[in-house]
Motif scaffolding. Structure first.
Motif, PDB file in Angstrom:
ATOM      1  N   UNK A 103       8.409 119.966  18.433  1.00  0.00           N
ATOM      2  CA  UNK A 103       9.205 119.333  19.517  1.00  0.00           C
ATOM      3  C   UNK A 103       9.031 117.539  19.547  1.00  0.00           C
ATOM      4  N   UNK A 104       8.377 116.750  18.046  1.00  0.00           N
ATOM      5  CA  UNK A 104       9.017 115.326  18.277  1.00  0.00           C
ATOM      6  C   UNK A 104      10.215 115.151  17.693  1.00  0.00           C
ATOM      7  N   UNK A 105      10.317 116.687  16.341  1.00  0.00           N
ATOM      8  CA  UNK A 105      11.579 117.050  15.498  1.00  0.00           C
ATOM      9  C   UNK A 105      12.819 116.733  16.839  1.00  0.00           C
ATOM     10  N   UNK A 106      12.905 117.731  17.414  1.00  0.00           N
ATOM     11  CA  UNK A 106      14.415 117.843  17.592  1.00  0.00           C
ATOM     12  C   UNK A 106      14.134 116.886  19.414  1.00  0.00           C
ATOM     13  N   UNK A 107      13.098 115.916  19.286  1.00  0.00           N
ATOM     14  CA  UNK A 107      13.560 114.890  20.514  1.00  0.00           C
ATOM     15  C   UNK A 107      13.342 115.870  21.842  1.00  0.00           C
ATOM     16  N   UNK A 108      12.430 116.260  21.632  1.00  0.00           N
ATOM     17  CA  UNK A 108      11.583 117.593  23.336  1.00  0.00           C
ATOM     18  C   UNK A 108      10.576 117.069  23.468  1.00  0.00           C
ATOM     19  N   UNK A 109      10.019 115.610  23.804  1.00  0.00           N
ATOM     20  CA  UNK A 109       8.848 115.061  23.899  1.00  0.00           C
ATOM     21  C   UNK A 109       9.402 113.940  25.192  1.00  0.00           C
ATOM     22  N   UNK A 110       8.020 113.257  25.283  1.00  0.00           N
ATOM     23  CA  UNK A 110       7.848 112.331  26.527  1.00  0.00           C
ATOM     24  C   UNK A 110       8.403 110.819  25.583  1.00  0.00           C
ATOM     25  N   UNK A 115      14.968 106.038  28.154  1.00  0.00           N
ATOM     26  CA  UNK A 115      15.583 106.638  27.630  1.00  0.00           C
ATOM     27  C   UNK A 115      16.436 107.214  27.794  1.00  0.00           C
ATOM     28  N   UNK A 116      15.857 108.475  27.197  1.00  0.00           N
ATOM     29  CA  UNK A 116      16.108 110.016  27.642  1.00  0.00           C
ATOM     30  C   UNK A 116      16.546 109.849  28.855  1.00  0.00           C
ATOM     31  N   UNK A 117      15.903 109.673  30.195  1.00  0.00           N
ATOM     32  CA  UNK A 117      16.100 110.006  31.760  1.00  0.00           C
ATOM     33  C   UNK A 117      17.880 109.337  31.230  1.00  0.00           C
ATOM     34  N   UNK A 118      18.109 107.899  31.552  1.00  0.00           N
ATOM     35  CA  UNK A 118      19.221 107.472  31.670  1.00  0.00           C
ATOM     36  C   UNK A 118      20.107 107.934  30.977  1.00  0.00           C
ATOM     37  N   UNK A 233      19.840 112.445  17.790  1.00  0.00           N
ATOM     38  CA  UNK A 233      18.856 112.992  17.257  1.00  0.00           C
ATOM     39  C   UNK A 233      17.603 113.430  18.078  1.00  0.00           C
ATOM     40  N   UNK A 234      17.971 113.904  19.618  1.00  0.00           N
ATOM     41  CA  UNK A 234      16.495 114.239  20.837  1.00  0.00           C
ATOM     42  C   UNK A 234      17.815 114.772  21.525  1.00  0.00           C
ATOM     43  N   UNK A 235      17.050 116.181  21.883  1.00  0.00           N
ATOM     44  CA  UNK A 235      17.528 117.395  22.788  1.00  0.00           C
ATOM     45  C   UNK A 235      16.943 116.745  24.492  1.00  0.00           C
ATOM     46  N   UNK A 236      15.994 116.240  24.303  1.00  0.00           N
ATOM     47  CA  UNK A 236      15.724 116.052  25.703  1.00  0.00           C
ATOM     48  C   UNK A 236      16.811 114.883  27.329  1.00  0.00           C
ATOM     49  N   UNK A 237      17.386 114.330  26.879  1.00  0.00           N
ATOM     50  CA  UNK A 237      18.366 113.899  27.825  1.00  0.00           C
ATOM     51  C   UNK A 237      19.434 114.784  27.669  1.00  0.00           C
TER      52      UNK A 237
END
Length: 276
Positions: A103-110, A115-118, A233-237
């Motif tokens: 989850x951290x490696x793909x950027x699916x964490x909090x 920044x992800x929200x913005x 490098x993050x999927x969360x955004x």
């Protein structure tokens, strides 16, 4: 401040046995998730094209009722979301490696949620307005079926289920199309732009049941999202942006249908959309 790019797997070419295993894994994952839906979606578009009724006069439902009785309808829709998210969990499990938090490696964490929200809100705005315009133009030109995003006879349980459906769609598409396939195809030695364009094309096929405009729009969305993942490098955004887009589409659909029924809510009977 420049954000890191997604950590790349080992650069050295995997052994033949490892490559074969990776291809089998990718094939199986696609066969039970987005690849299966993409195939049904393309077949749905072909079938719609062969009907005597023009595509522009047909429609499809994204969140249809599952049962006439409220209790069972809510239960079946909720379970549909749960089992779809189980497939996302399966993909994350496959990405997990000893000593590495997937989850951290793909950027699916909090860890960087602000920044992800913005970024997610910005992406949703950049994609959403042109996407809506493309849909309207496609409908006017008869290239898209009418997409019934939610039931018009809203009840108390409708909005919570639509929010869950939006989260499901955001996680399903971004975790599989972006995080999983990017990781696996990089391990097979594919270049970044080959991966971005290939996954964007698969995303377009996944939405083919909606028509030509949806294919084009989702291909462009896939390219933009793929480039953003490569850069951030993050999927969360991407999950946030996708979820916001679907929330607006699902919850706002009754208003859009009331204001512009000829574009958003024509009369023919709907054809159910392919599902994951």
């Amino acid at each position: 401040m420049t954000s890191p790019t997604p950590p790349s797997p080992q650069r050295k070419a995997p052994a033949a046995a490892s490559r074969t295993r990776l291809w089998w894994e990718i094939g199986i994952v696609l066969a039970v998730t987005v690849g299966q839906s993409a195939l049904y979606s393309v077949l749905s578009l072909v079938r719609a094209s062969l009907r005597t009724t023009p595509i522009g006069q047909q429609q499809t439902q994204l969140n249809p009722n599952r049962d006439a009785e409220v209790l069972w309808n809510v239960l079946y829709q909720f379970l549909g979301v749960v089992f779809a998210l189980a497939l996302v969990a399966l993909v994350v499990y496959l990405l997990w490696e000893p000593g590495s938090n997937a989850l951290r490696r793909i950027g699916l964490d909090f860890t960087r949620f602000g920044g992800d929200l913005g970024r997610g809100i910005l992406l949703a705005a950049v994609i959403g307005v042109p996407g809506l315009g493309l849909y309207v133009v496609s409908r006017v030109l008869g290239l898209n079926v009418a997409v019934v995003a939610s039931p018009l006879d809203a009840a108390w349980w409708t909005v919570p289920l639509l929010l869950l459906a939006a989260v499901r769609a955001g996680l399903t598409e971004e975790v599989i199309f972006i995080a999983y396939l990017f990781d696996r195809l990089r391990r097979l030695g594919w270049s970044w732009w080959t991966i971005i364009l290939t996954t964007a094309a698969l995303r377009g096929a996944y939405h083919a049941y909606q028509g030509v405009g949806a294919i084009v729009g989702n291909f462009v969305l896939g390219v933009v999202f793929g480039w953003c993942y490569r850069r951030w490098g993050r999927v969360m955004p991407l999950v946030i942006a996708h979820t916001l887009l679907d929330i607006v589409a699902f919850v706002g659909y009754p208003l859009a249908a009331a204001l512009w029924p000829g574009v958003f809510a024509p009369s023919p009977s709907p054809t159910p959309s392919p599902s994951v």
